[in-house]
Design an enzyme around this catalytic site. Sequence first.
Site, PDB file in Angstrom:
ATOM      1  N   GLU A 198     -59.109  12.730  43.407  1.00  0.00           N
ATOM      2  CA  GLU A 198     -59.201  11.331  43.000  1.00  0.00           C
ATOM      3  C   GLU A 198     -59.837  10.502  44.124  1.00  0.00           C
ATOM      4  OE1 GLU A 198     -58.360  10.086  39.843  1.00  0.00           O
ATOM      5  OE2 GLU A 198     -58.351  12.246  39.580  1.00  0.00           O
ATOM      6  N   GLY A 220     -47.897   9.218  35.425  1.00  0.00           N
ATOM      7  CA  GLY A 220     -49.191   9.858  35.678  1.00  0.00           C
ATOM      8  C   GLY A 220     -49.665  10.688  34.495  1.00  0.00           C
ATOM      9  N   ARG A 275     -55.338  -3.067  35.788  1.00  0.00           N
ATOM     10  CA  ARG A 275     -56.519  -3.811  36.226  1.00  0.00           C
ATOM     11  C   ARG A 275     -57.076  -4.754  35.153  1.00  0.00           C
ATOM     12  NH1 ARG A 275     -59.257   1.673  38.263  1.00  0.00           N
ATOM     13  NH2 ARG A 275     -57.574   2.476  36.967  1.00  0.00           N
TER      14      ARG A 275
HETATM   15  C1  UD1 Z   1     -58.472   9.389  35.246  1.00  0.00           C
HETATM   16  C2  UD1 Z   1     -58.556  10.711  36.036  1.00  0.00           C
HETATM   17  C3  UD1 Z   1     -59.867  10.733  36.798  1.00  0.00           C
HETATM   18  C4  UD1 Z   1     -61.024  10.536  35.844  1.00  0.00           C
HETATM   19  C5  UD1 Z   1     -60.856   9.292  35.007  1.00  0.00           C
HETATM   20  C6  UD1 Z   1     -61.900   9.245  33.905  1.00  0.00           C
HETATM   21  C7  UD1 Z   1     -56.269  11.238  36.626  1.00  0.00           C
HETATM   22  C8  UD1 Z   1     -55.240  11.255  37.696  1.00  0.00           C
HETATM   23  N1  UD1 Z   1     -57.462  10.762  36.964  1.00  0.00           N
HETATM   24  O1  UD1 Z   1     -58.432   8.347  36.222  1.00  0.00           O
HETATM   25  O2  UD1 Z   1     -60.007  11.981  37.470  1.00  0.00           O
HETATM   26  O3  UD1 Z   1     -62.223  10.461  36.571  1.00  0.00           O
HETATM   27  O4  UD1 Z   1     -59.566   9.291  34.358  1.00  0.00           O
HETATM   28  O5  UD1 Z   1     -61.829   8.059  33.148  1.00  0.00           O
HETATM   29  O6  UD1 Z   1     -55.975  11.673  35.526  1.00  0.00           O
HETATM   30  N2  UD1 Z   1     -52.091   7.349  31.075  1.00  0.00           N
HETATM   31  C9  UD1 Z   1     -50.907   7.653  30.432  1.00  0.00           C
HETATM   32  N3  UD1 Z   1     -49.783   7.801  31.191  1.00  0.00           N
HETATM   33  C10 UD1 Z   1     -49.781   7.661  32.543  1.00  0.00           C
HETATM   34  C11 UD1 Z   1     -50.994   7.361  33.187  1.00  0.00           C
HETATM   35  C12 UD1 Z   1     -52.145   7.213  32.427  1.00  0.00           C
HETATM   36  O7  UD1 Z   1     -50.861   7.778  29.219  1.00  0.00           O
HETATM   37  O8  UD1 Z   1     -48.699   7.840  33.144  1.00  0.00           O
HETATM   38  C13 UD1 Z   1     -53.303   7.197  30.257  1.00  0.00           C
HETATM   39  C14 UD1 Z   1     -53.937   5.817  30.380  1.00  0.00           C
HETATM   40  O9  UD1 Z   1     -53.398   4.940  29.406  1.00  0.00           O
HETATM   41  C15 UD1 Z   1     -55.395   6.126  30.157  1.00  0.00           C
HETATM   42  C16 UD1 Z   1     -55.562   7.548  30.648  1.00  0.00           C
HETATM   43  O10 UD1 Z   1     -54.271   8.098  30.707  1.00  0.00           O
HETATM   44  O11 UD1 Z   1     -55.718   6.084  28.767  1.00  0.00           O
HETATM   45  C17 UD1 Z   1     -56.214   7.597  32.034  1.00  0.00           C
HETATM   46  O12 UD1 Z   1     -55.405   6.893  32.940  1.00  0.00           O
HETATM   47  P1  UD1 Z   1     -56.018   5.924  34.053  1.00  0.00           P
HETATM   48  O13 UD1 Z   1     -54.906   5.343  34.832  1.00  0.00           O
HETATM   49  O14 UD1 Z   1     -56.996   4.994  33.446  1.00  0.00           O
HETATM   50  O15 UD1 Z   1     -56.756   7.013  34.973  1.00  0.00           O
HETATM   51  P2  UD1 Z   1     -58.030   6.795  35.875  1.00  0.00           P
HETATM   52  O16 UD1 Z   1     -57.628   6.171  37.144  1.00  0.00           O
HETATM   53  O17 UD1 Z   1     -59.122   6.159  35.099  1.00  0.00           O
END
Ligand code: UD1
Length: 464
Positions: free
Chosen positions: A156, A80, A16
């Site tokens: 979620e 994820g 995003r």
């Molecule tokens: C996530 C949580 C959500 C919470 C929110 C708070 C999940 C599924 N959801 O959502 O419940 O309210 O954070 O901010 O966890 N990342 C990785 N590898 C991946 C995917 C993500 O390292 O495969 C890292 C991203 O870089 C980021 C963090 O994990 O730093 C969170 O990922 P993001 O995709 O931003 O999750 P949200 O949709 O914000």
Amino acid sequence: MSGLHVLVLAAGKGTRMKSALPKVLHPLSGRPLIDYVLRAAESLEPVTITVIVGHNSDAVRYALAGRPALRFVIQEPQLGTAHAVLQAEPMLGAAKGTLLLLSGDVPLLAPGTLRRVVSTHHEAGAAATVLTATVERPYGYGRIVRTRGAITRIVEERDASPTERTIREINTGVYAFDLEPLFPALQSVAAKNAQGEYYLPDLVAIYRRRRLTVATVNVDNPDEIRGINSRTELAEVGALVRQQKNEELMAAGVTLVDPATTYVDTDVIVGPDTVIHPNVYLEGQTAIGAACEIFAGVRIADSTIGDRVTIKNFCVLDGATVASDARVGPFAHLRPGSDIRERAHIGNFVETKQTIVGEGSKANHLAYLGDATVGAGVNVGAGVITCNYDGARKHPTVIEDEAFIGSDSQLVAPVRVGKGAFVAAGSTIVDDVPPGSLGIARGRQTNVQGWVEKKGPAATKPKA
Ligand code: UD1
Ligand code: CA
């Protein structure tokens, strides 16, 4: 805290953000997002800190090269948040104790909040502890679903029912886990959701089914848990950080004429009774002394300013040092390595680079001083230029104490003007001027007597 390990998730692309730069490297008040998270983690003095990187991992590792103790794990592809944590199993699978899990895109968490998560986790003897927040706008976050007060699962936004979407208690993405059951349990997380990803929050339901204790901590200040997923959120959180910094400065005795247009990076230090006018930018590792006045439109980056210094309007200082009681500007440009000593004056349209301007010396108008060492009590006239570059290399200019450089002179480096020497205005100086001498290097003037009359009326418009 003994037996504490920290894991930071930073592998996501940050779709995003629509950016070539990894999300966690986007700057917030002059520092990458992940730097905030790491500082908070480091304040707990954990045994290890591991960062999960993936998207553009080289850039993230390069940006964090100054922290040799950090360990990195690559998550490729990114399937994820649960999948991300699983990648750390080779590093942490054998460790005992507590894992504190942080997101690289949640920069404002206070160390005290993190300590509270860990201590509640220990006191409750929990397998997992979730940091939650109760917010006005829960949109986009995972919602905390409770039954008879106890957390049962996290859902979620995309997977939530209309009723669940009305829940205002959200998952902050910060958790403490007992390391022992963690990695085996992660194996049983499925990707059965709208995004087809392995969701870490699903562990809550898995643990509850296995009758493991899941605790929650509700954050006091919901601003702390703001996650950054878009440029809008980056700007909103940026405004929060800026406002907090401005309030700190004012509480410490700094006058901000208009806080709404004052931009001070978090690491900047400003002494009491300094007055900062509107539209001033103080960036990076900058320190400003007491009782200074910084006028409107000034940008100062990575610079050190003494006490009682005046920086007049529209100056740019980058990597410069300005000692006490000096005056700079308006419209001056102090580039890296500029070292302006006590009581010196740098005036309008003066540029300095890698140059010392000694105590009480003045360069008041239209000068370029590069690779120069200017002693004390020197007067540099209007339009003086150090010719430091021969097209291939840079050369030094030395101007000793009390020397006087006449206006519109060029000093062709390498060259030295001795103590107390004078350079006549309009000279091109290519040889050293000995101490106490006058260096003069210009065509002699000839006055042609009666020229105007001899030439007649046409002579009133002289040709060049
Ligand atoms: C996530 C949580 C959500 C919470 C929110 C708070 C999940 C599924 N959801 O959502 O419940 O309210 O954070 O901010 O966890 N990342 C990785 N590898 C991946 C995917 C993500 O390292 O495969 C890292 C991203 O870089 C980021 C963090 O994990 O730093 C969170 O990922 P993001 O995709 O931003 O999750 P949200 O949709 O914000
Ligand atoms: Ca996020």
